[in-house]
Design an enzyme around this catalytic site. Structure first.
Site, PDB file in Angstrom:
ATOM      1  N   GLN A  18     -10.156  -4.099  -2.899  1.00  0.00           N
ATOM      2  CA  GLN A  18     -11.429  -3.584  -2.397  1.00  0.00           C
ATOM      3  C   GLN A  18     -12.543  -3.838  -3.408  1.00  0.00           C
ATOM      4  OE1 GLN A  18     -12.078  -1.578   0.622  1.00  0.00           O
ATOM      5  NE2 GLN A  18     -14.114  -2.203  -0.009  1.00  0.00           N
ATOM      6  N   CYS A  71     -16.500   1.644   1.439  1.00  0.00           N
ATOM      7  CA  CYS A  71     -15.315   0.792   1.674  1.00  0.00           C
ATOM      8  C   CYS A  71     -14.792   0.935   3.100  1.00  0.00           C
ATOM      9  CB  CYS A  71     -14.240   1.119   0.658  1.00  0.00           C
ATOM     10  SG  CYS A  71     -13.739   2.841   0.666  1.00  0.00           S
ATOM     11  N   ARG A  81       0.880  -1.172   0.000  1.00  0.00           N
ATOM     12  CA  ARG A  81       0.000   0.000   0.000  1.00  0.00           C
ATOM     13  C   ARG A  81       0.909   1.211   0.000  1.00  0.00           C
ATOM     14  NH1 ARG A  81      -5.230   1.401   3.657  1.00  0.00           N
ATOM     15  NH2 ARG A  81      -6.028  -0.095   2.150  1.00  0.00           N
ATOM     16  N   ARG A  88     -13.867  -8.884   2.466  1.00  0.00           N
ATOM     17  CA  ARG A  88     -12.473  -8.651   2.042  1.00  0.00           C
ATOM     18  C   ARG A  88     -11.623  -9.890   2.351  1.00  0.00           C
ATOM     19  NH1 ARG A  88     -10.615  -3.370   2.064  1.00  0.00           N
ATOM     20  NH2 ARG A  88      -8.793  -4.308   1.088  1.00  0.00           N
TER      21      ARG A  88
HETATM   22  N1   CP Z   1     -11.283  -0.175   2.966  1.00  0.00           N
HETATM   23  C1   CP Z   1      -9.974  -0.283   3.312  1.00  0.00           C
HETATM   24  O1   CP Z   1      -9.090  -0.547   2.495  1.00  0.00           O
HETATM   25  O2   CP Z   1      -9.747  -0.058   4.623  1.00  0.00           O
HETATM   26  P1   CP Z   1      -8.312   0.153   5.286  1.00  0.00           P
HETATM   27  O3   CP Z   1      -7.773   1.456   4.759  1.00  0.00           O
HETATM   28  O4   CP Z   1      -8.573   0.191   6.757  1.00  0.00           O
HETATM   29  O5   CP Z   1      -7.420  -0.998   4.894  1.00  0.00           O
HETATM   30  N1  NVA Z   2     -10.195   6.536  -1.051  1.00  0.00           N
HETATM   31  C1  NVA Z   2      -9.787   6.129   0.274  1.00  0.00           C
HETATM   32  C2  NVA Z   2      -9.957   4.673   0.451  1.00  0.00           C
HETATM   33  C3  NVA Z   2      -9.590   4.146   1.811  1.00  0.00           C
HETATM   34  C4  NVA Z   2      -9.759   2.670   1.916  1.00  0.00           C
HETATM   35  C5  NVA Z   2      -8.353   6.541   0.514  1.00  0.00           C
HETATM   36  O1  NVA Z   2      -7.529   6.367  -0.393  1.00  0.00           O
HETATM   37  O2  NVA Z   2      -8.057   7.063   1.583  1.00  0.00           O
END
Ligand code: CP
Ligand code: NVA
Length: 294
Positions: free
Chosen positions: A129, A252, A99, A280
């Site tokens: 997601q 999400c 990430r 998930r």
């Molecule tokens: N929806 C999602 O990806 O949540 P997190 O940012 O907590 O992983």
């Molecule tokens: N669009 C949001 C999604 C979080 C899961 C972000 O990138 O913060």
């Protein structure tokens, strides 16, 4: 499947395989408890995470494999270059779950990695997601090509992945964002299933699903004017009334109640946000099993 970088790269067969594996995993989790025995996965997270990190770590454990969460001190692109980290990690682990901010950085990593690379969210995409969300929608509403999804809010990473997911599965998708916040994905001219507009009421009209996400994604903080710009795009009871009576509400998470969604709607009986989060786990286990690492 070598990597999961974007849904754009997947064939419909690969998506179907993930979906049917997820069905089986949800029904008979124990059947898969040794599936990835002896495998290991590194997790590198440059942004906070609750769902993605925990569902991956737990899912890896439940498949009999080992997760190694790498803290900040590895100094991604500071202590050593990304291309070196990718080549070193590839010699130890079977997959790397990342990430990060820049999507290009993920692509650079994948270029040098012989281990599988999974996108756990970048500024541009959130494929895990959306695969999970489409699977949830199918579980609830049946065949995706017959489902009308309305996405209301910011044209962000989740929205971008939703576009590719709907292009692949042929679900009908209407996206309503404020002017200037539309997603920047080019949609083939011949495609009539996906429409981008600036009118939330029109977007949610007769929808089976209303989906929203935060107005300010991670890394975009510090712009207070967004609250004003997005105020007409709140998923409220009033807006939901334009959709079908059995329309389901998705987010999400994490959610900012009082901004993109009201407390009443997210806590209401049509909201499936926690089942959505639960799913998930199953879909990510299916993704891990679908990698070419067995
Ligand atoms: N929806 C999602 O990806 O949540 P997190 O940012 O907590 O992983
Ligand atoms: N669009 C949001 C999604 C979080 C899961 C972000 O990138 O913060």
């Amino acid at each position: 499947m070598k990597n999961l970088i974007s849904i754009k790269d997947l064939s419909i067969e690969e998506i179907e395989k993930i979906f049917s594996l997820a069905n089986e995993i949800k029904k008979k989790p124990h059947k898969f408890s040794r599936y990835l025995k002896g495998k290991s996965f590194a997790l590198i997270f440059h942004k906070p995470s609750l769902r993605t990190r925990v569902s991956f770590e737990t899912g890896i454990f439940q498949l009999g494999a080992k997760a190694v969460y790498l803290e900040e001190e590895i100094g991604f692109s500071k202590r050593e270059p990304v291309k070196d980290i990718a080549r070193v990690l590839s010699r130890y682990v079977d997959g790397v779950i990342i990430r990060t901010f820049s999507h290009q950085l993920l692509l650079d990593f994948a270029k040098y990695s012989t281990a599988a690379v999974i996108n756990a969210l970048t500024d541009s995409f959130h494929p895990c997601q959306v695969l999970s969300d489409l699977w949830t929608i199918r579980e609830k509403k049946g065949e995706l090509r017959k489902v009308k999804i309305a996405y209301v809010g910011d044209g962000n990473n989740v929205c971008n992945s939703l576009i590719y997911g709907c292009l692949k599965t042929k679900a009908n998708l209407r996206i309503a964002t404020p002017a200037g916040y539309e997603p920047r994905i080019s949609i083939p001219a011949q495609n009539l299933e996906i429409r981008i507009m600036n009118d939330p009421e029109e977007a949610v009209k007769d929808a089976d699903i209303i989906y929203t996400d935060v107005w300010t994604s991670m890394g975009e903080e510090g712009r207070e004017d967004r609250k004003e710009i997005f105020q007409n795009f709140q998923v409220s009871k009033r807006l939901v009334n334009y959709a079908k009576p059995d329309c389901l509400i998705m987010h999400c998470l994490p959610a900012h109640r009082g901004e993109e969604i009201t407390d009443e709607v997210i806590e209401g009986r049509n909201s499936i946000v926690f089942e959505q989060a639960e799913n998930r786990l199953y879909v990510q286990k299916a993704i891990l099993i679908s990698l070419d690492i067995l």
